[in-house]
Design an enzyme around this catalytic site. Structure first.
Site, mmCIF file in Angstrom:
data_model
loop_
_atom_site.group_PDB
_atom_site.id
_atom_site.type_symbol
_atom_site.label_atom_id
_atom_site.label_comp_id
_atom_site.label_asym_id
_atom_site.label_seq_id
_atom_site.Cartn_x
_atom_site.Cartn_y
_atom_site.Cartn_z
ATOM 1 N N GLU A 110 0.603 -1.337 0.039
ATOM 2 C CA GLU A 110 -0.024 -0.082 0.171
ATOM 3 C C GLU A 110 0.956 1.167 -0.105
ATOM 4 O O GLU A 110 2.156 1.226 0.228
ATOM 5 C CB GLU A 110 -0.901 -0.077 1.057
ATOM 6 C CG GLU A 110 -0.145 0.042 2.713
ATOM 7 C CD GLU A 110 -1.081 -0.315 3.902
ATOM 8 O OE1 GLU A 110 -1.295 -1.621 3.848
ATOM 9 O OE2 GLU A 110 -1.378 0.372 4.401
ATOM 10 N N LYS A 112 2.893 4.616 1.005
ATOM 11 C CA LYS A 112 3.289 5.194 2.392
ATOM 12 C C LYS A 112 2.962 6.637 2.293
ATOM 13 O O LYS A 112 3.371 7.428 1.687
ATOM 14 C CB LYS A 112 4.711 4.854 2.581
ATOM 15 C CG LYS A 112 5.193 5.427 3.929
ATOM 16 C CD LYS A 112 6.708 5.087 4.048
ATOM 17 C CE LYS A 112 6.974 5.365 5.693
ATOM 18 N NZ LYS A 112 7.096 6.849 5.817
ATOM 19 N N ASP A 114 2.671 10.616 3.093
ATOM 20 C CA ASP A 114 3.518 11.528 3.809
ATOM 21 C C ASP A 114 2.796 12.488 4.542
ATOM 22 O O ASP A 114 2.576 13.581 4.321
ATOM 23 C CB ASP A 114 4.406 12.154 2.763
ATOM 24 C CG ASP A 114 5.869 12.726 3.416
ATOM 25 O OD1 ASP A 114 5.878 12.297 4.611
ATOM 26 O OD2 ASP A 114 6.410 13.372 2.624
ATOM 27 N N TYR A 221 -5.010 2.550 8.211
ATOM 28 C CA TYR A 221 -4.057 1.529 7.828
ATOM 29 C C TYR A 221 -3.492 0.402 8.918
ATOM 30 O O TYR A 221 -3.022 -0.238 8.666
ATOM 31 C CB TYR A 221 -2.704 1.971 7.001
ATOM 32 C CG TYR A 221 -2.106 2.889 7.838
ATOM 33 C CD1 TYR A 221 -1.400 2.807 8.860
ATOM 34 C CD2 TYR A 221 -1.950 4.303 7.106
ATOM 35 C CE1 TYR A 221 -0.588 3.583 9.532
ATOM 36 C CE2 TYR A 221 -1.040 5.174 7.863
ATOM 37 C CZ TYR A 221 -0.629 4.849 9.216
ATOM 38 O OH TYR A 221 0.243 5.752 9.904
ATOM 39 N N LYS A 309 11.117 2.715 0.072
ATOM 40 C CA LYS A 309 11.077 4.070 -0.429
ATOM 41 C C LYS A 309 11.595 4.526 -1.783
ATOM 42 O O LYS A 309 11.817 3.784 -2.543
ATOM 43 C CB LYS A 309 12.215 4.918 0.419
ATOM 44 C CG LYS A 309 11.969 4.915 2.097
ATOM 45 C CD LYS A 309 10.807 5.519 2.545
ATOM 46 C CE LYS A 309 10.957 6.984 2.901
ATOM 47 N NZ LYS A 309 11.633 7.248 4.127
ATOM 48 N N CYS A 403 23.656 46.753 -2.221
ATOM 49 C CA CYS A 403 22.532 45.846 -1.409
ATOM 50 C C CYS A 403 21.205 45.982 -2.060
ATOM 51 O O CYS A 403 20.769 47.252 -2.462
ATOM 52 C CB CYS A 403 22.497 46.265 0.224
ATOM 53 S SG CYS A 403 20.962 45.634 0.742
ATOM 54 N N CYS A 406 19.189 48.240 0.386
ATOM 55 C CA CYS A 406 19.243 49.810 0.756
ATOM 56 C C CYS A 406 20.476 50.328 0.052
ATOM 57 O O CYS A 406 20.877 51.321 0.452
ATOM 58 C CB CYS A 406 19.960 49.542 2.504
ATOM 59 S SG CYS A 406 21.498 48.777 2.581
ATOM 60 N N CYS A 419 25.783 42.612 3.469
ATOM 61 C CA CYS A 419 25.539 44.099 3.644
ATOM 62 C C CYS A 419 25.865 44.325 4.960
ATOM 63 O O CYS A 419 25.152 43.751 5.897
ATOM 64 C CB CYS A 419 24.037 44.403 3.126
ATOM 65 S SG CYS A 419 23.674 45.907 3.767
ATOM 66 N N CYS A 425 19.515 48.788 7.052
ATOM 67 C CA CYS A 425 18.964 48.245 5.818
ATOM 68 C C CYS A 425 17.672 47.661 5.982
ATOM 69 O O CYS A 425 17.484 46.951 7.252
ATOM 70 C CB CYS A 425 20.074 47.117 5.608
ATOM 71 S SG CYS A 425 19.389 45.960 4.329
#
Ligand code: IVH
Length: 659
Positions: A110, A112, A114, A221, A309, A403, A406, A419, A425
């Site tokens: 069956e 698996k 997640d 299950y 898996k 940056c 800024c 930065c 900033c």
């Protein structure tokens, strides 16, 4: 590296990732990476004959989280060992047939799922409680939340035994997940990283209304503990029993002889992309319950089932642009904006490229075709650039000199761009502020992404101390669209309540690079008051057991160069010194807790130990002073006995802790 050193290192790594995955719902490595570390540890342990009783290979990951009551499972909720190939499955099957001294085993195959494992108890046919997996022995009581899920029958109508724990997996369908994330993003700019993460966050939400508003799904299950009047004796019959009683069961389940198992696994794998829920493998189980019982468990997993898996899912897509974002500590990180792809359940449109070295290694260009890979919950990655399909439209990446937030000139530090404009900033100010007010820092309620953006954009917050002067803008804040008067009043209350932070929280709130909760706590314990920490020398810091050179340098650098406005902040607040309480009878004693307790939660015990000067520790060694022993203790108890460590049982906890 010596073997023992490598074992130690991997153990610490795995413990950290277990914590991130099970407790914080914020994994940082892929499942495949976790599996690889785990496999390496097992191999090292085998070769070195290490007894490693406290090893992550001997325990189920995760610990119960706060705020929900705890409950013991009648039977533990365990994990599954993994196989990745036909050969590995063959070995599993050989062991099964050797143990039961029979061949021709029938297996169920069956998906698996997640999601999040859950155990739901029915007494005399009525749903009486639902408990999360927790540490496998004790989970969190989430009955109220489970009652909100329409698909879960509240009664077993046909042939209900006196008592039975039914086990299943809670998850979000992919479309529902996307809908929830879109709504969350609109509301506060934050999203769940994966459907699994969303399911975890929802089932452990303290607000049942939120649970009710999100369409959680479930597949059943398995069985946990049950009374003797439950007489079904094969998984196939059990699945039929569930169906007859209208419990949601997955329809890809099949029963077959060992020679057909691989074919069935392939069938599930090939349907993976078209499913409306996420799976990360197949589970193969011995069908016959008598055989299951005969096979039993080893350490943390059954001998009668195994997870086959699947590889992490990956897809090719196009890079639309490469941009740069500025983090809390000023590090500027490149990320690819890609043509969105759906990978293990989540729509991915941005992928981090980490640093300049990674950019070079990949040789990535705008308009390139790249392979994006993502396993389960984990942060997606670009693993390959397909240079074969370049057509001349590719453009090289402009590494910024200034940056993006800024316009300050950026500095190069090894592979990183930085930065150093600090709180001037806006991106760094925003990052700092979000962290500063967060739950484990100053713990201010009522400050989410949206209002934080307003406070910074409107110039009400330019440095940390400004938070405590927000009342000056009461009228303006109450006039902001989307923030009611009451919520602003509550915000003010929460700000006032935070003016006396304890030292640990405050150090964490400063957001020094690589100084998180644990280091903050160690610093508080060592220096006791903020003044001493602030003037500590590199040498002073290096006196601590758990602080290395890098962290010590970060701390010194922070106090020398900080831009959060520390002096102004200190005028607004009153930091509470670290007090080893009036009663410090546990001063510096290393205390390990194992098992579960009828009258105490582990968090409570840890807190009390800390308050009385003790150091709660996670593993038993010759340095441990006491073991507090609960029900179903596992291997720590054995190890403590071997080392002759003093044991405190639940009856004596009150006396021991002087409660
Ligand atoms: S049976 C003794 N069947 O995977 C453990 N588990 O890695 C038997 N899971 O804790 C579990 N899909 O939360 C089983 N079809 C399935 C599953 C499944 C997902 C989860 C479950 C378990 C974890 C183990």
């Amino acid at each position: 590296m010596a073997v023992s050193e490598e074992i130690k290192k991997i153990k610490l790594e795995l413990e950290k990732h277990n914590r991130l995955y099970y407790e914080d719902d914020s994994p940082e490595i892929t499942d495949a990476e976790y599996d690889a570390l785990y496999a390496r540890l097992k191999e090292l342990e085998k070769n070195s004959n290490s007894d490693a009783e406290d090893s992550p290979t001997k325990k189920v990951g995760g610990k119960a989280k706060r705020s929900f009551e705890k409950h013991n499972h009648l039977k533990p909720m365990l994990s599954l060992n993994n196989v990745f190939s036909e050969e590995e499955f063959k070995k599993f099957d050989e062991r099964v047939e050797k143990w039961v001294s029979e061949d021709n085993t029938v297996y169920s195959v069956e998906p698996k799922f997640d999601g999040i494992g859950i155990s739901i108890t029915y007494e005399k046919g009525n749903l009486v409680r639902a408990v999360t997996r927790g540490d496998g022995l004790t989970g969190e009581l989430v009955t109220e939340n489970i009652l909100q899920i329409e698909k879960i029958p509240k009664k077993i109508r046909l042939n209900a035994p006196d008592i039975i724990e039914l086990r299943g997996e809670i998850f979000f369908g992919l479309k529902d997940f996307e809908k929830i994330n879109n709504e969350l993003e609109k509301a506060n700019g934050k999203k769940f990283v994966s459907p699994r993460n969303a399911a975890a966050g929802t089932i452990r939400n303290l607000d049942t209304e939120i649970v009710k508003s999100r369409p959680l799904d479930i597949f059943f299950y398995g069985i946990g503990g049950h009374s003797d009047d439950f007489t079904i004796n094969a998984h196939e019959d059990f699945i039929k029993y569930l169906k007859d009683n209208h419990f949601p069961v997955n329809d890809l389940i099949n029963f077959c002889k060992k020679t057909h198992v691989q074919g069935q696994v392939q069938k599930i794998l090939s349907s993976r992309e078209s499913l409306n829920y996420e799976i990360d493998g197949a589970v193969v189980k011995v069908n016959d319950f008598k055989k299951q019982n005969k096979l039993g468990f080893v350490s943390k997993a059954p001998r009668w089932a195994v997870a086959w898996k699947f590889p992490a899912s990956e897809k090719y897509t196009k890079v639309n642009d490469v941009l740069f974002s500025v983090g809390r500590t000023g590090v500027v990180t490149p990320f690819a904006q890609i043509e969105p792809v759906l990978l293990s359940g989540a729509k991915i449109s941005n992928v981090s490229l980490h640093n300049m070295d990674e950019l070079k290694r990949l040789g990535i260009m705008v308009n390139d075709t790249v392979l994006v890979k993502r396993a389960g919950d984990v942060i997606p990655q670009i693993t390959k650039v397909n240079t074969d399909v370049r057509n001349g439209s590719e453009k090289s990446i402009n590494i910024p000199e200034y940056c993006p937030s800024c316009s300050n000139v950026l500095k190069t530090e090894g592979p990183f761009l930085r930065c150093d404009n600090g709180m001037k900033c806006p991106a760094q100010l925003f990052g700092f502020f979000e962290h500063f007010v967060s739950r484990k820092a100053m713990n201010i309620e009522g400050l989410g992404y949206k209002i934080n953006k307003h406070l910074i954009n409107l110039g009400y917050v330019k440095e940390a101390a400004d938070l405590f002067k927000l009342q000056n803008f009461e009228t303006e804040l109450k006039a902001l669209e989307g923030f009611g008067e009451k919520s602003i009043d509550n915000l003010f209350k929460s700000i006032e309540a935070s003016r006396k932070p304890n030292l640990e929280r405050f150090i964490n709130a400063l957001g020094m690079p690589e100084v998180g909760e644990t280091t903050a706590s160690a610093l508080a314990r060592f220096f006791k008051d903020f003044g001493s920490l602030r003037k500590a020398s590199f040498f002073d810091l290096m006196q601590m057991d758990n602080i290395g050179e890098v962290v010590a340098k970060n701390i010194i650098h922070f106090f020398k160069n900080e831009t959060i406005g520390l002096d102004n902040l200190l005028n607004e607040i009153e930091i509470q010194d670290f007090i080893v309480s009036k009663d410090s009878h546990l001063d510096n004693l290393k205390i390990v807790i194992t098992g579960s307790f009828e009258n105490f939660s582990r968090d409570e015990l840890k807190q009390t130990i800390k308050e009385k000067g003790g150091i709660p520790s996670s593993s038993i060694s010759s340095k441990t002073d006491f073991l507090i022993l609960g029900e179903n203790p596992g291997s720590k108890f054995k190890k403590a006995q071997e080392l002759g460590i003093q044991v405190v049982t639940e009856d004596n906890i009150g006396k021991f802790l002087k409660l």
